[in-house]
Design a protein around this motif. Sequence first.
Motif, mmCIF file in Angstrom:
data_model
loop_
_atom_site.group_PDB
_atom_site.id
_atom_site.type_symbol
_atom_site.label_atom_id
_atom_site.label_comp_id
_atom_site.label_asym_id
_atom_site.label_seq_id
_atom_site.Cartn_x
_atom_site.Cartn_y
_atom_site.Cartn_z
ATOM 1 N N THR A 1 5.515 8.958 0.785
ATOM 2 C CA THR A 1 4.081 9.310 1.321
ATOM 3 C C THR A 1 3.906 10.492 0.145
ATOM 4 O O THR A 1 4.319 11.437 0.680
ATOM 5 C CB THR A 1 3.070 9.625 2.083
ATOM 6 N N LEU A 2 3.130 10.471 -0.910
ATOM 7 C CA LEU A 2 2.612 11.458 -1.396
ATOM 8 C C LEU A 2 1.077 12.076 -1.024
ATOM 9 O O LEU A 2 0.123 11.132 -1.109
ATOM 10 C CB LEU A 2 2.561 11.515 -2.540
ATOM 11 N N GLY A 3 0.925 13.153 -1.219
ATOM 12 C CA GLY A 3 -0.178 14.204 -1.118
ATOM 13 C C GLY A 3 -0.227 15.773 -1.875
ATOM 14 O O GLY A 3 0.539 15.822 -1.926
ATOM 15 N N ILE B 1 -5.943 19.773 -7.813
ATOM 16 C CA ILE B 1 -6.972 18.517 -7.521
ATOM 17 C C ILE B 1 -6.037 17.627 -7.358
ATOM 18 O O ILE B 1 -5.107 16.862 -8.137
ATOM 19 C CB ILE B 1 -8.343 18.506 -8.359
ATOM 20 N N PHE B 2 -6.574 16.623 -5.989
ATOM 21 C CA PHE B 2 -5.654 15.536 -5.686
ATOM 22 C C PHE B 2 -6.848 14.331 -5.395
ATOM 23 O O PHE B 2 -7.535 14.408 -5.393
ATOM 24 C CB PHE B 2 -4.891 15.109 -4.536
ATOM 25 N N SER B 3 -6.278 13.283 -6.416
ATOM 26 C CA SER B 3 -7.545 12.079 -6.071
ATOM 27 C C SER B 3 -6.982 10.759 -7.168
ATOM 28 O O SER B 3 -6.001 11.307 -7.684
ATOM 29 C CB SER B 3 -8.612 12.411 -7.275
ATOM 30 N N PRO B 4 -6.832 9.549 -6.246
ATOM 31 C CA PRO B 4 -6.462 8.397 -6.725
ATOM 32 C C PRO B 4 -7.059 8.152 -8.318
ATOM 33 O O PRO B 4 -7.185 7.357 -9.218
ATOM 34 C CB PRO B 4 -6.290 7.326 -6.244
ATOM 35 N N ASP B 5 -8.518 8.381 -8.561
ATOM 36 C CA ASP B 5 -9.636 8.894 -9.022
ATOM 37 C C ASP B 5 -9.700 9.377 -10.505
ATOM 38 O O ASP B 5 -10.054 9.947 -10.357
ATOM 39 C CB ASP B 5 -10.777 8.433 -8.735
ATOM 40 N N ALA B 6 -9.321 8.821 -11.816
ATOM 41 C CA ALA B 6 -8.978 9.529 -12.626
ATOM 42 C C ALA B 6 -9.935 10.653 -13.157
ATOM 43 O O ALA B 6 -10.712 11.956 -13.114
ATOM 44 C CB ALA B 6 -8.666 8.827 -13.453
ATOM 45 N N ASP B 7 -11.679 9.812 -12.432
ATOM 46 C CA ASP B 7 -13.012 9.931 -13.226
ATOM 47 C C ASP B 7 -13.795 11.280 -11.980
ATOM 48 O O ASP B 7 -13.741 12.680 -12.734
ATOM 49 C CB ASP B 7 -13.582 8.932 -13.254
ATOM 50 N N ARG C 1 -0.426 2.801 -7.941
ATOM 51 C CA ARG C 1 -1.952 2.763 -7.774
ATOM 52 C C ARG C 1 -2.451 3.765 -7.040
ATOM 53 O O ARG C 1 -4.176 4.063 -6.904
ATOM 54 C CB ARG C 1 -3.189 1.440 -8.851
ATOM 55 N N TYR C 2 -1.741 3.069 -5.612
ATOM 56 C CA TYR C 2 -2.204 4.219 -4.310
ATOM 57 C C TYR C 2 -2.307 4.890 -3.820
ATOM 58 O O TYR C 2 -3.389 6.419 -3.313
ATOM 59 C CB TYR C 2 -2.004 3.459 -3.654
ATOM 60 N N ALA C 3 -1.712 5.724 -5.231
ATOM 61 C CA ALA C 3 -1.133 8.016 -4.779
ATOM 62 C C ALA C 3 -2.140 8.356 -5.647
ATOM 63 O O ALA C 3 -2.324 8.379 -6.368
ATOM 64 C CB ALA C 3 0.345 7.682 -5.076
ATOM 65 N N PRO C 4 -2.030 9.923 -4.874
ATOM 66 C CA PRO C 4 -3.380 10.268 -5.418
ATOM 67 C C PRO C 4 -2.877 11.644 -6.868
ATOM 68 O O PRO C 4 -1.686 11.110 -6.593
ATOM 69 C CB PRO C 4 -3.157 11.495 -4.627
ATOM 70 N N ARG C 5 -3.516 11.418 -7.583
ATOM 71 C CA ARG C 5 -2.887 12.148 -9.040
ATOM 72 C C ARG C 5 -4.074 13.251 -9.038
ATOM 73 O O ARG C 5 -4.492 13.722 -7.947
ATOM 74 C CB ARG C 5 -3.825 11.133 -10.176
ATOM 75 N N VAL C 6 -2.711 14.259 -9.460
ATOM 76 C CA VAL C 6 -3.170 15.578 -9.752
ATOM 77 C C VAL C 6 -3.712 16.392 -10.925
ATOM 78 O O VAL C 6 -2.545 16.245 -12.284
ATOM 79 C CB VAL C 6 -1.994 16.320 -8.583
ATOM 80 N N THR C 7 -4.092 17.860 -11.035
ATOM 81 C CA THR C 7 -4.080 18.041 -11.585
ATOM 82 C C THR C 7 -4.870 19.949 -11.239
ATOM 83 O O THR C 7 -4.746 20.099 -10.560
ATOM 84 C CB THR C 7 -5.772 18.112 -12.864
ATOM 85 N N THR C 8 -4.342 20.581 -12.184
ATOM 86 C CA THR C 8 -4.569 21.828 -12.105
ATOM 87 C C THR C 8 -5.015 22.485 -12.836
ATOM 88 O O THR C 8 -5.010 22.352 -14.034
ATOM 89 C CB THR C 8 -2.678 22.927 -11.927
ATOM 90 N N ARG D 1 0.865 -1.585 -0.186
ATOM 91 C CA ARG D 1 0.148 0.170 -0.437
ATOM 92 C C ARG D 1 0.801 1.266 -0.256
ATOM 93 O O ARG D 1 0.312 2.591 -0.601
ATOM 94 C CB ARG D 1 -0.930 -0.406 1.183
ATOM 95 N N PRO D 2 1.883 1.344 0.270
ATOM 96 C CA PRO D 2 2.967 2.779 0.367
ATOM 97 C C PRO D 2 2.970 2.773 -0.898
ATOM 98 O O PRO D 2 3.526 1.986 -1.712
ATOM 99 C CB PRO D 2 3.495 2.489 1.613
ATOM 100 N N HIS D 3 3.569 4.327 -1.228
ATOM 101 C CA HIS D 3 3.199 4.705 -3.019
ATOM 102 C C HIS D 3 4.204 4.527 -3.186
ATOM 103 O O HIS D 3 4.733 4.301 -4.411
ATOM 104 C CB HIS D 3 2.930 5.865 -2.196
ATOM 105 N N GLY D 4 5.270 4.713 -2.074
ATOM 106 C CA GLY D 4 6.644 4.312 -2.828
ATOM 107 C C GLY D 4 7.553 3.279 -1.123
ATOM 108 O O GLY D 4 7.522 3.974 -0.559
ATOM 109 N N VAL D 5 8.299 2.572 -1.463
ATOM 110 C CA VAL D 5 8.824 2.153 -0.342
ATOM 111 C C VAL D 5 9.937 0.642 -0.783
ATOM 112 O O VAL D 5 10.099 0.691 -1.508
ATOM 113 C CB VAL D 5 7.873 0.456 0.080
#
Length: 728
Positions: A377-379, A625-631, A578-585, A358-362
């Motif tokens: 961890t990314l936030g 905007i942050f979310s792991p869900d692209a939709d 895939r558990y890390a948040p995606r981002v758009t601005t 589950r960690p974003h990077g390990v």
Amino acid sequence: MANYWFKSETVTLELGGRSMTLETGRLAKQAAGACLVTYGETVVLATVVHGGARPGVDFFPLTVDFVEKTSAAGKIPGGFFKREARLSDREVLVCRFIDRAIRPLFPDGYNDDTMVMATVLSADGENAPDIPAFIGSSAALTVSDIPFLGPIAAVRVGRIDGAYVTNPTTAQATESDMDFVVGGSRDALVMVEGGARSANEDDVLGALQFAHRELIQVIEAQDELQRRIGKPKIALSKPRDRSALEQEIRAKVGSRLANATQIRDKMQRYDEVSAIEAEIGDGYVNAFRSERVAFDSLEAIDARRKAEQGLADDVKSILHDLRAEVVRNRVLETGERIDGRGTSDIRPIACELRVLPRPHGVAIFTRGETQALVTTTLGGRFDAQTIDSLTERYTKPFFLHYNFPGYSTGEPRPNRGPGRREVGHGSLAERALQSVLPSAEDFPYTIRIVSETLESNGSSSMAAICGGTLSLMDAGVPIKAPVAGIAMGMISDGSRVAILSDILGDEDHLGDMDFKVAGTADGITALQMDIKVESVDWDVMKRALAQAREGRLHILDCMARETAADLPAFVSRGELSRYAPRVTTVMVKPDRIRDIIGPGGKVIRAIQETTGTKVDIDDNGVVTIFSPDADALEQARSMIEELTQEAELDRIYLGKVKRITDFGAFVEIFPGTDGLIHISHLAEGRVDKVTDVLSEGDEVLAKCIDIDPTGRIRLSRKEALADAAATE
């Protein structure tokens, strides 16, 4: 000017193009020593006090505190109690580098409870108070009655446009590509702490030499204070003659201690050495207790108990010295170390990625008997750490936390939160990685690294750096270059010098230098050094830096080989977990931010609750905007764009008539934005009444034909219909 009846003394010097004043004798006179240091409008009071030696304590009980009073910057503390509480990480770091510099400079035989406290009384925001605190602490010890092998001094070195700068101001520091705090005596450096943007070894050595030349004048100023007003030093009692006892113990131990120190496994070696020390120590204590002695008073009984404790302490100290002698002589004479390595050999290295799902990077980084599990961890920007410092409030989008649980060394030590050591090691690792991170514009995430030390036998902070690099790459953070760290040591008898790469815990404890170097293949990003000898030749320092570079490159090569299957070409993964948040601005005009937030934050909360995203807005109008869900990300983006959209010339809108007047109709082309269709633009030919064409609530095609400087929008139904007809 106050009419004081006591005498004070002041010495002034120029340091870094600014005046520095050292004053003693006016403030805190009941302390054993005190010095008020003024640098610009930054003022620090350093004091030192001491009490008697603690019974049964076999270490030097020194405490160093650095305290920033918020009143120094004209601020009132935050929080409910409105007063200064526990030390901040920044204060702890300053405590540590003062402590590390002065601790080796107290003579053997001095074990009094001693406390040094540096208090910031005024902070101008331009001259950092840590350097005055260091200098003041040394000066307070120098003028006190405490035996101290100083004075010492420190300066901060920066480099701007290729030129070294002494104590750069806050503004200058933003332009500098290196930042080193260097402490030293007349003949040697005693402490170095800092970092750089991949500086080469020659430039770093040049910075250290430059700093040493600069701090000599500060040492001379302290000497002048001592001559004027310094107190006579405490006379230490002559140490007991232990030569006969030492010869006895040396004969009893024989080669057993030498053999024990060659056991390569740390815990087995410790067990064997402890067994030898316990056997010898218990033998002397039991023999002492078996002696028939007549006591005629309570004082005689107490004296006998003290003699027994003194004997036990002497035996323990002699055995420690013999162990150090065996280890040091073997290295100097044969080049063989405790674990059988040569002086420049690095312990075996193993690296593993994605060991947890589950960690974003390990990553797990193992070097010999030192092992670190490091996660990234990314936030969002809202996850950044807020720092309320003495002179400013700011956020940190990158931070590294280092943990050192008791089980890492086989000790049943309870967890009481991070101590000063953990804070210091975490800061060193954070500094090492900071300069290779991508910019916020290229990678708008908050990054948190946590290094859990699972096993330790030397240099766990360097394992945190290596593991931190791998976890960042595993998380898909596009770092500029991989970073590795190595701990160097030195053993010298005055004529012979051995420089050790990748030191063990025992080599750190028994050696003369602890020299931690971190960097990329191109140069150094962080450096920390503590030296226990009275002088170090600059050629030796150059050799140490060169050997550290060889070791660093070797470690980087091992890291690349070990992770080749996961990180081809040793670059970061091309995609995030895939558990890390995606981002758009989304860029909006600053005056439209209020539309996204809404009254009392109602609108932005609704967006986040509806889409399951996190939305962050800065004052410049950058909406992240942050979310792991692209939709969900796209849904939130659309909602924000709809809230903040603005009319475009020549664009046709399907609007709703909101209000009708004699001269035209006001049409809402999208939520919150209206435009006017003048009666002359309702249709071809003459229109007598607006209501002949439109009614309130009608939907109407309207083309934007003008936006005046005040933002008023003119629309045309006539042109919209014409354009629509032309496209049919």
